[in-house]
Design an enzyme around this catalytic site. Structure first.
Site, PDB file in Angstrom:
ATOM      1  N   GLY A  45     -11.258  -8.175  -1.373  1.00 42.24           N
ATOM      2  CA  GLY A  45      -9.998  -8.440  -0.684  1.00 42.24           C
ATOM      3  C   GLY A  45      -9.476  -9.844  -0.934  1.00 42.24           C
ATOM      4  O   GLY A  45      -8.299 -10.038  -1.270  1.00 42.24           O
TER       5      GLY A  45
ATOM      6  N   ARG B  28       0.824  -1.213   0.000  1.00 45.49           N
ATOM      7  CA  ARG B  28       0.000   0.000   0.000  1.00 45.49           C
ATOM      8  C   ARG B  28       0.856   1.262   0.000  1.00 45.49           C
ATOM      9  O   ARG B  28       0.453   2.280  -0.579  1.00 45.49           O
ATOM     10  CB  ARG B  28      -0.951  -0.013   1.193  1.00 45.49           C
ATOM     11  CG  ARG B  28      -2.050  -1.027   0.987  1.00 45.49           C
ATOM     12  CD  ARG B  28      -3.030  -1.058   2.117  1.00 45.49           C
ATOM     13  NE  ARG B  28      -4.200  -1.807   1.696  1.00 45.49           N
ATOM     14  CZ  ARG B  28      -5.086  -2.345   2.526  1.00 45.49           C
ATOM     15  NH1 ARG B  28      -4.933  -2.208   3.838  1.00 45.49           N
ATOM     16  NH2 ARG B  28      -6.114  -3.009   2.061  1.00 45.49           N
TER      17      ARG B  28
ATOM     18  N   LYS C  75     -21.007 -15.946   0.843  1.00 42.87           N
ATOM     19  CA  LYS C  75     -22.461 -15.861   1.033  1.00 42.87           C
ATOM     20  C   LYS C  75     -23.160 -14.905   0.079  1.00 42.87           C
ATOM     21  O   LYS C  75     -22.651 -13.848  -0.251  1.00 42.87           O
ATOM     22  CB  LYS C  75     -22.747 -15.399   2.466  1.00 42.87           C
ATOM     23  CG  LYS C  75     -22.413 -16.459   3.497  1.00 42.87           C
ATOM     24  CD  LYS C  75     -22.891 -16.052   4.875  1.00 42.87           C
ATOM     25  CE  LYS C  75     -22.127 -14.875   5.332  1.00 42.87           C
ATOM     26  NZ  LYS C  75     -22.201 -14.389   6.626  1.00 42.87           N
TER      27      LYS C  75
ATOM     28  N   GLY D 194     -13.752  -3.402   0.366  1.00 42.86           N
ATOM     29  CA  GLY D 194     -15.105  -2.883   0.635  1.00 42.86           C
ATOM     30  C   GLY D 194     -15.489  -1.784  -0.338  1.00 42.86           C
ATOM     31  O   GLY D 194     -16.620  -1.733  -0.827  1.00 42.86           O
TER      32      GLY D 194
END
Ligand code: ADP
Ligand code: MG
Length: 399
Positions: A356, A38, A199, A379
Site C-alpha cells: 500500500g 478503485r 519492520k 495485503g
C-alpha cells in the site's frame, strides 16, 4: 497455485445474471469519495459485462462495519459515482442479499447494472458463512471476482460464493495474477527484488520466499537495521526488531547458500529524532552504515546506497519492489524512495510494485505511469509474494 484462470473473456454472459465482486473500498471524507481510483479500476470488467448483455450484480465491502448496519458506510455514494462514470443508471439495492436485492436482481434486463449494499453489513461475510454465500449465489448464474484487494480473504463474497456458482476472474484480477504470477513462476532474469518498509517482522515470509526465486535481494528502509545489527553493526536509535536478529542471520546464510546477492545499505541518512508531525522539517546528515551515532536514528538510505540500488535495478529484467526505502512521507527523507522509483521508471525490465505505501509513494512522486504494474492490493500482493494461495483466486476455474 495455478495462476492461469478462466476470465470473463472465456465465457458467454449474454442474458446471464453475473455476481461481480469488486473492490469499492474507497477512501471517504465527510460522506464524499476522496479517490475514485478503485471504481475506475473496476470499469473494464463492468463495461465488458454490460456490452456483452449480462445482467450485472455488483458487490463490495467498504470500511469495517463489523456486521452492523452503518449508514455512513453505505455504498450509495459508490453507485452514484459509478453511474456517472458509466453514463448509465446503477440500481442501488437496499440490502445485501435480502428481499430488496433479490427482487431487484430478478427484475434486471440484459445490460442493466445493480449494486448490493456493503457486504460487511452482514456478520456472516467475514466468517465465510455458507448461508450468506448461498443467498448471494441464489441471485446469480455466474460469479466473477474482480477484487484483488480482498483476494487474500476467504469471505462469503470473495470466495464462499464460488462453492455454489461457476467462478471466473475479472480483467483486473486477471492482470494482477498474470503479471505477478509470471514474475514469481517464470521471471525474465536477472530478477531483482527490493524490500523496504518499517519492520522485518511484517515481511518475514516475503523475504524467505523471495530468496527462493530472485538473483538479487535488496533490503532498505527500516527493516535494513535489523540485518545490520545481525552483521554486528551498531544501529543507534534506528528501528530494530531485536527478536528477529537471528532470523536475519538465517536469511543471510540462506542467501549465501543459494547464491543470491544480498544488498544492504552502505550509508544512511540519520537524524536525532523522528519528525513530528511526520512532514516537519528536520536536520539530517549522512553517515556510513557502520558509523551510526548512538543517539541518532537511520531514516533513509544515503547517496551511495541510492546509486548501488538503482544500478542493480537498472540492469534487471524483472524487478519487484515492496516497501519504501525511508520515511518517504517527509520530503527530506524521501530521496531513497524517489531514487528507487526513478530506477524502476527508467528500467526496461518488467517492474512490479506491491504494498500500500509503496504504491502510494509511486503515485505521489509521479512515477506510476512508467511502472509496468502497480498492484491494487496491499495485503493481497504481499501474500502473493509470500507464495501463499489466495482464497479469492484459488476458488476460480482453471484454464
Ligand atoms: P508497504 O505498505 O509498501 O508494504 P510498509 O507498510 O511495510 O510498506 O512500510 C511503510 C512505512 O515504513 C512508511 O510509513 C515509512 O515511513 C516507514 N519507514 C521506512 N523506512 C523507515 C525508517 N528507516 N525508519 C522508520 N520508518 C521507516
Ligand atoms: Mg503499509
Amino acid at each position: 497455485m495455478n495462476y492461469n484462470k478462466k476470465s470473463v473473456l472465456d465465457i458467454d454472459v449474454k442474458g446471464k445474471r453475473v455476481l461481480c465482486r469488486c473492490d469499492f473500498n474507497v477512501p471517504t471524507k465527510e460522506g464524499k469519495i476522496t479517490s475514485d481510483k478503485r471504481i475506475v479500476a473496476a470499469l473494464p470488467t463492468i463495461e465488458h459485462l454490460i456490452n456483452n448483455g449480462a445482467r450485472v450484480i455488483l458487490c463490495s465491502h467498504m470500511g469495517k462495519p463489523k456486521g452492523e448496519w452503518k449508514p455512513e458506510l453505505s455504498l450509495k455514494i459508490v453507485a452514484e459515482r459509478l453511474s456517472e462514470l458509466l453514463g448509465k443508471e446503477v440500481i442501488m439495492a437496499a440490502d445485501v442479499a435480502g428481499e430488496d436485492a433479490k427482487a431487484k436482481a430478478a427484475a434486471l434486463n440484459d445490460g442493466d447494472v445493480m449494486l448490493l449494499e456493503n457486504t460487511r453489513f452482514i456478520k456472516g461475510e467475514t466468517k465465510n458463512d455458507p448461508e450468506l454465500s448461498k443467498d448471494l449465489a441464489s441471485m446469480a448464474d455466474i460469479f466473477v471476482n474482480d477484487a484483488f484487494g480482498t483476494a487474500h480473504r476467504a469471505h462469503s463474497s470473495t470466495a464462499g460464493v464460488a462453492d455454489y456458482l461457476p467462478a471466473y476472474c475479472g480483467l483486473l484480477v486477471e492482470k494482477e495474477v498474470s503479471i505477478m504470477g509470471k514474475a514469481l513462476a517464470d521471471p525474465a532474469r536477472p530478477f531483482v527484488a527490493i524490500l523496504g518498509g518499517a519492520k522485518v517482522s511484517d515481511k518475514l515470509n516475503v523475504i524467505n520466499n523471495l530468496l527462493e526465486k530472485v538473483d538479487t535481494l535488496i533490503i532498505g528502509g527500516g527493516m535494513a537495521y535489523t540485518f545490520q545489527a545481525a552483521k554486528g553493526c551498531n544501529v543507534g536509535k534506528s528501528l530494530l526488531d531485536t527478536e528477529k536478529i537471528d532470523y536475519c542471520k538465517e536469511m543471510m546464510a540462506k542467501a549465501e547458500a543459494k547464491g543470491v546477492k544480498l544488498l544492504l545499505p552502505v550509508d544512511v541518512v540519520v537524524s536525532e529524532s523522528f519528525p513530528s508531525p511526520i512532514d516537519a522539517p528536520i536536520e539530517v546528515k549522512t553517515v556510513a552504515v557502520d558509523s551510526i551515532p548512538e543517539d541518532m536514528e537511520g531514516m533513509d538510505i544515503g547517496e551511495k546506497t541510492r546509486e548501488l540500488f538503482a544500478e542493480a535495478a537498472k540492469t534487471a529484467k524483472t524487478v519487484v519492489w515492496n516497501g519504501p526505502m525511508g520515511v518517504f512521507e517527509n520530503p527530506i527523507l524521501a530521496k531513497g524512495t524517489i531514487a528507487v522509483a526513478q530506477a524502476l521508471a527508467d528500467s526496461d525490465a518488467v517492474t512490479i510494485v506491491g504494498g500500500g505505501d509503496s504504491a502510494a509513494a509511486c503515485e505521489q512522486l509521479g512515477f506510476a505511469s512508467e511502472i509496468t504494474h502497480i498492484s491494487t492490493g496491499g495485503g493481497a500482493s504481499l501474500e502473493f509474494l509470500e507464495g501463499l494461495e489466495l482464497p479469492g483466486i484459488a476458488c476460480l476455474q482453471d484454464k
